[in-house]
Design an enzyme around this catalytic site. Structure first.
Site, mmCIF file in Angstrom:
data_model
loop_
_atom_site.group_PDB
_atom_site.id
_atom_site.type_symbol
_atom_site.label_atom_id
_atom_site.label_comp_id
_atom_site.label_asym_id
_atom_site.label_seq_id
_atom_site.Cartn_x
_atom_site.Cartn_y
_atom_site.Cartn_z
ATOM 1 N N LYS A 62 0.790 -1.242 0.000
ATOM 2 C CA LYS A 62 0.000 0.000 0.000
ATOM 3 C C LYS A 62 0.819 1.287 0.000
ATOM 4 C CE LYS A 62 -0.317 0.623 4.934
ATOM 5 N NZ LYS A 62 -1.032 1.181 6.046
ATOM 6 N N SER A 69 -9.440 2.410 -2.823
ATOM 7 C CA SER A 69 -8.759 3.585 -2.287
ATOM 8 C C SER A 69 -9.155 4.859 -3.018
ATOM 9 C CB SER A 69 -7.252 3.355 -2.435
ATOM 10 O OG SER A 69 -6.547 4.545 -2.237
ATOM 11 N N TYR A 74 0.426 2.047 -7.490
ATOM 12 C CA TYR A 74 -0.460 1.540 -6.425
ATOM 13 C C TYR A 74 -1.920 1.830 -6.777
ATOM 14 C CZ TYR A 74 -3.235 1.593 -2.189
ATOM 15 O OH TYR A 74 -4.252 1.400 -1.290
ATOM 16 N N LYS A 89 -5.228 -0.716 -7.759
ATOM 17 C CA LYS A 89 -6.550 -0.783 -7.103
ATOM 18 C C LYS A 89 -7.662 -0.648 -8.144
ATOM 19 C CE LYS A 89 -5.465 -1.594 -2.955
ATOM 20 N NZ LYS A 89 -6.003 -2.681 -2.154
ATOM 21 N N TYR A 132 -11.688 3.728 0.539
ATOM 22 C CA TYR A 132 -11.426 4.458 1.788
ATOM 23 C C TYR A 132 -10.662 5.730 1.469
ATOM 24 C CZ TYR A 132 -10.932 -0.560 2.991
ATOM 25 O OH TYR A 132 -11.029 -1.914 3.068
ATOM 26 N N ARG A 148 5.459 17.020 -1.367
ATOM 27 C CA ARG A 148 5.861 15.642 -1.695
ATOM 28 C C ARG A 148 5.391 15.351 -3.124
ATOM 29 N NH1 ARG A 148 3.686 10.900 2.167
ATOM 30 N NH2 ARG A 148 1.723 11.526 1.217
HETATM 31 P P1 NAD Z 1 -1.524 -3.061 6.184
HETATM 32 O O1 NAD Z 1 -0.224 -3.129 5.462
HETATM 33 O O2 NAD Z 1 -1.500 -2.731 7.629
HETATM 34 O O3 NAD Z 1 -2.350 -4.409 5.977
HETATM 35 C C1 NAD Z 1 -2.185 -5.219 4.844
HETATM 36 C C2 NAD Z 1 -1.969 -6.638 5.343
HETATM 37 O O4 NAD Z 1 -1.834 -7.503 4.201
HETATM 38 C C3 NAD Z 1 -0.698 -6.790 6.172
HETATM 39 O O5 NAD Z 1 -1.004 -7.485 7.363
HETATM 40 C C4 NAD Z 1 0.235 -7.607 5.285
HETATM 41 O O6 NAD Z 1 1.090 -8.451 6.046
HETATM 42 C C5 NAD Z 1 -0.749 -8.381 4.433
HETATM 43 N N1 NAD Z 1 -0.224 -8.758 3.121
HETATM 44 C C6 NAD Z 1 0.473 -7.983 2.247
HETATM 45 N N2 NAD Z 1 0.797 -8.703 1.157
HETATM 46 C C7 NAD Z 1 0.284 -9.950 1.334
HETATM 47 C C8 NAD Z 1 0.277 -11.137 0.564
HETATM 48 N N3 NAD Z 1 0.878 -11.209 -0.629
HETATM 49 N N4 NAD Z 1 -0.353 -12.231 1.063
HETATM 50 C C9 NAD Z 1 -0.958 -12.181 2.281
HETATM 51 N N5 NAD Z 1 -0.976 -11.089 3.050
HETATM 52 C C10 NAD Z 1 -0.369 -9.983 2.595
HETATM 53 O O7 NAD Z 1 -2.421 -2.009 5.388
HETATM 54 P P2 NAD Z 1 -3.822 -1.375 5.738
HETATM 55 O O8 NAD Z 1 -3.621 0.073 5.928
HETATM 56 O O9 NAD Z 1 -4.488 -2.163 6.793
HETATM 57 O O10 NAD Z 1 -4.546 -1.573 4.338
HETATM 58 C C11 NAD Z 1 -5.436 -2.649 4.111
HETATM 59 C C12 NAD Z 1 -6.023 -2.503 2.716
HETATM 60 O O11 NAD Z 1 -6.691 -1.239 2.614
HETATM 61 C C13 NAD Z 1 -5.003 -2.518 1.588
HETATM 62 O O12 NAD Z 1 -5.561 -3.231 0.504
HETATM 63 C C14 NAD Z 1 -4.838 -1.073 1.224
HETATM 64 O O13 NAD Z 1 -4.455 -0.919 -0.128
HETATM 65 C C15 NAD Z 1 -6.232 -0.548 1.469
HETATM 66 N N6 NAD Z 1 -6.295 0.881 1.763
HETATM 67 C C16 NAD Z 1 -5.559 1.386 2.799
HETATM 68 C C17 NAD Z 1 -5.613 2.753 3.078
HETATM 69 C C18 NAD Z 1 -4.780 3.353 4.176
HETATM 70 O O14 NAD Z 1 -4.518 4.561 4.134
HETATM 71 N N7 NAD Z 1 -4.352 2.600 5.177
HETATM 72 C C19 NAD Z 1 -6.456 3.582 2.318
HETATM 73 C C20 NAD Z 1 -7.193 3.028 1.278
HETATM 74 C C21 NAD Z 1 -7.098 1.678 1.021
HETATM 75 C C1 WQD Z 2 -1.533 12.829 4.346
HETATM 76 C C2 WQD Z 2 -1.107 14.284 4.214
HETATM 77 C C3 WQD Z 2 0.956 14.556 2.997
HETATM 78 C C4 WQD Z 2 3.559 12.543 5.841
HETATM 79 C C5 WQD Z 2 -2.229 7.865 1.235
HETATM 80 C C6 WQD Z 2 -2.425 7.173 -0.079
HETATM 81 C C7 WQD Z 2 -3.886 6.932 -0.319
HETATM 82 C C8 WQD Z 2 -4.513 6.223 0.859
HETATM 83 C C9 WQD Z 2 -4.293 6.995 2.097
HETATM 84 C C10 WQD Z 2 -4.115 3.859 0.479
HETATM 85 C C11 WQD Z 2 -0.565 14.613 2.822
HETATM 86 C C12 WQD Z 2 1.117 14.980 4.427
HETATM 87 C C13 WQD Z 2 2.480 13.080 5.177
HETATM 88 C C14 WQD Z 2 4.499 13.415 6.446
HETATM 89 C C15 WQD Z 2 3.185 15.290 5.662
HETATM 90 N N1 WQD Z 2 -3.879 4.947 1.087
HETATM 91 N N2 WQD Z 2 2.298 14.427 5.089
HETATM 92 N N3 WQD Z 2 4.277 14.774 6.326
HETATM 93 O O1 WQD Z 2 -0.864 10.607 0.837
HETATM 94 O O2 WQD Z 2 -3.107 11.489 1.661
HETATM 95 O O3 WQD Z 2 -2.850 9.128 1.161
HETATM 96 O O4 WQD Z 2 -2.867 7.154 2.288
HETATM 97 O O5 WQD Z 2 -4.903 3.644 -0.354
HETATM 98 O O6 WQD Z 2 -3.955 6.141 -1.437
HETATM 99 O O7 WQD Z 2 -1.913 8.006 -1.108
HETATM 100 O O8 WQD Z 2 -1.718 9.989 3.154
HETATM 101 O O9 WQD Z 2 -0.808 10.020 5.436
HETATM 102 O O10 WQD Z 2 0.793 9.914 3.485
HETATM 103 O O11 WQD Z 2 -0.455 12.015 3.877
HETATM 104 O O12 WQD Z 2 3.042 16.508 5.581
HETATM 105 O O13 WQD Z 2 5.496 13.001 7.039
HETATM 106 O O14 WQD Z 2 -0.005 14.492 5.116
HETATM 107 O O15 WQD Z 2 1.656 15.419 2.149
HETATM 108 O O16 WQD Z 2 -0.966 15.911 2.516
HETATM 109 P P1 WQD Z 2 -2.082 10.399 1.624
HETATM 110 P P2 WQD Z 2 -0.482 10.400 4.038
#
Ligand code: NAD
Ligand code: WQD
Length: 345
Positions: free
Chosen positions: A92, A132, A156, A160, A184, A299
Site C-alpha cells: 500500500k 482507495s 499503487y 486498485k 477508503y 511531496r
Molecule cells: P496493512 O499493510 O497494515 O495491511 C495489509 C496486510 O496484508 C498486512 O497485514 C500484510 O502483512 C498483508 N499482506 C500484504 N501482502 C500480502 C500477501 N501477498 N499475502 C498475504 N498477506 C499480505 O495495510 P492497511 O492500511 O491495513 O490496508 C489494508 C487494505 O486497505 C489494503 O488493501 C490497502 O491498499 C487498502 N487501503 C488502505 C488505506 C490506508 O490509508 N491505510 C487507504 C485506502 C485503502
Molecule cells: C496525508 C497528508 C501529505 C507525511 C495515502 C495514499 C492513499 C490512501 C491513504 C491507500 C498529505 C502529508 C504526510 C508526512 C506530511 N492509502 N504528510 N508529512 O498521501 O493522503 O494518502 O494514504 O490507499 O492512497 O496516497 O496519506 O498520510 O501519506 O499524507 O506533511 O510526514 O499528510 O503530504 O498531505 P495520503 P499520508
C-alpha cells in the site's frame, strides 16, 4: 434500504493481521461472524490477532500464506468452510509503488486474481474489496463522489483500479458473484481499548504514525510537505476517517453484499477536510505535548485536496462515520502511549 443477510457468516479476511484488517476482525467477531485470517505477515503482526482475542474473547484463526499462492489458498478453502471473503491483503505504499511497480502488480492485481479464482473453485460467491481514494487522482473537485473519473497517478492506485475492474467484470460474467468495493479515504485512529493500532514496519510514510512517533520521542520532528497549496493555511487537505468506522463499514457491506447483482461501489470517508497543520495541532492537543514541525517542499505526487462525498453509502446502507478528528487523534495517541514500541512486548 434492504438487509439481506442477518445471520452469522464464516468470513475469510485476507490481510487481517494489518491495520484495517485487524480492526475489522474485531467488528466482525462482535457482530457474531466467524473469522479466518490469511496473512503473510509482510506488514502485519500475529500479536494483533492476540489483541483481537483480548478485545472480543475470540482469537481469529491465522493461516500464514501469500494471496498470490493458489495452492495455499485452495488448501485454506478446503480446510475452512467460507461464506464470504473480505480482501485487504495488498502492498500500500504509494512511493514504493513507483520504485517497484511490478511487485505491486504481482501482489495487488495478481493476488486478487488468484484469490477470486480460488474462492470460485471453493464455491464462495461474496467478496468485499479494499479500494482507495487514490483512484481519483487530482480532479480538483471540492468533494468526490463515486462518479468522479478515475485518474490514478501511480502504480499503487492503478493496481486498485485494475482490481475493481477485474471484480466488476467477474461479476458480469458469473451471475451468482456478489461484490462490494469500498474506496477508503485516509483511515487513521485506533481501537479505543489502546490494544490495536497502526504499526507500520520501518519508517512511517503516512502522517499519523509519524506524528505519533514524534510525540512519543522516537523521532525529532515532522515534516509538513508543502505550505504553499491554495488552501486556507497552505497545507494539504485530506478526509481523515476513524479506522473503527471503516471497520464497521465492512460489517455493513457484508449485510448488504447480496442486495444487488454485480459490484457495488462506495466511498468511505467523513466528508470533512482537515489540513496537515490542523491535524498536527489536533494530535498535539490529544497527546498533551508539543509536536515540533518544519514546513518543507511538497511531496511528489501529492494533491492539494481529497475529500469524500459519502451521500451514496449513507443513502444505500445508512452508514455514517461516528468519530471526529479529535477522537481519531486521542485513540491513535492512546495506542502509541500504551505501546511505545508497537506490538513488540
Ligand atoms: P496493512 O499493510 O497494515 O495491511 C495489509 C496486510 O496484508 C498486512 O497485514 C500484510 O502483512 C498483508 N499482506 C500484504 N501482502 C500480502 C500477501 N501477498 N499475502 C498475504 N498477506 C499480505 O495495510 P492497511 O492500511 O491495513 O490496508 C489494508 C487494505 O486497505 C489494503 O488493501 C490497502 O491498499 C487498502 N487501503 C488502505 C488505506 C490506508 O490509508 N491505510 C487507504 C485506502 C485503502
Ligand atoms: C496525508 C497528508 C501529505 C507525511 C495515502 C495514499 C492513499 C490512501 C491513504 C491507500 C498529505 C502529508 C504526510 C508526512 C506530511 N492509502 N504528510 N508529512 O498521501 O493522503 O494518502 O494514504 O490507499 O492512497 O496516497 O496519506 O498520510 O501519506 O499524507 O506533511 O510526514 O499528510 O503530504 O498531505 P495520503 P499520508
Amino acid at each position: 434500504m434492504t438487509t439481506c443477510i442477518t445471520g452469522p457468516l464464516r468470513v475469510l479476511v485476507t490481510g487481517g493481521a494489518g491495520f484495517i484488517g485487524s480492526h475489522t476482525c474485531v467488528e466482525l467477531v462482535e457482530a457474531g461472524h466467524e473469522v479466518v485470517v490469511v496473512d503473510d505477515l509482510s506488514n502485519g503482526h500475529a500479536v494483533a490477532l492476540d489483541r483481537v482475542g483480548e478485545i472480543t474473547g475470540t482469537r481469529p484463526v491465522l493461516e500464514v500464506a501469500d494471496v498470490t499462492d493458489a495452492t495455499a489458498l485452495d488448501s485454506i478453502f478446503r480446510r475452512h468452510t467460507i461464506d464470504a471473503v473480505v480482501h485487504f491483503a495488498a502492498r500500500k505504499a504509494v512511493g514504493e509503488s513507483t520504485e517497484i511497480p511490478l511487485d505491486y502488480f504481482h501482489t495487488n492485481v495478481g493476488g486478487t486474481a488468484t484469490l477470486l479464482a480460488s474462492a470460485r473453485r471453493a464455491g464462495v460467491r461474496r467478496i468485499v474489496f479494499s479500494s482507495s481514494c487514490s483512484i481519483y487522482g487530482s480532479t480538483g473537485a471540492d468533494d468526490l463522489d463515486e462518479s468522479a473519473p478515475a485518474a490514478p497517478t501511480n502504480p499503487y492506485a492503478w493496481s486498485k483500479l485494475a482490481c475493481e475492474q477485474m471484480i466488476e467484470q467477474a461479476c458480469r460474467h458469473h451471475d451468482d458473484l456478489r461484490a462490494v468495493s469500498l474506496r477508503y479515504f485516509n483511515p487513521i485512529g485506533a481501537h479505543p481499548s489502546g490494544l490495536l493500532g497502526e504499526e507500520p514496519h520501518g519508517t512511517p510514510r503516512n502522517i499519523v504514525p509519524y506524528l505519533a512517533q514524534v510525540a512519543v520521542g522516537r523521532r525529532e520532528r515532522v515534516q509538513v510537505f508543502g505550505g504553499d497549496y491554495v488552501t486556507p493555511d497552505g497545507s494539504a487537505i485530506r478526509d481523515y476517517v476513524h479506522v473503527v468506522d471503516i471497520a464497521r463499514g465492512h460489517v455493513t457491506a457484508l449485510d448488504h453484499v447480496d442486495d444487488r447483482a454485480g459490484m457495488q461501489l462506495f466511498n468511505l470517508g467523513t466528508g470533512q477536510g482537515t489540513s496537515v497543520l490542523e491535524l498536527r495541532a489536533a494530535f498535539a492537543a490529544a497527546a498533551g505535548r508539543e509536536i515540533p514541525y518544519v514546513v518543507t517542499d511538497r511531496r511528489l505526487g501529492d494533491v492539494p485536496r481529497l475529500v469524500a462525498n459519502i451521500d451514496a453509502v449513507s443513502h444505500a446502507w445508512g452508514w455514517a462515520p461516528k468519530y471526529d478528528v479529535a477522537t481519531m487523534c486521542c485513540d491513535s495517541w492512546r495506542f502509541q502511549e500504551l505501546n511505545p514500541d508497537g506490538y513488540r512486548r
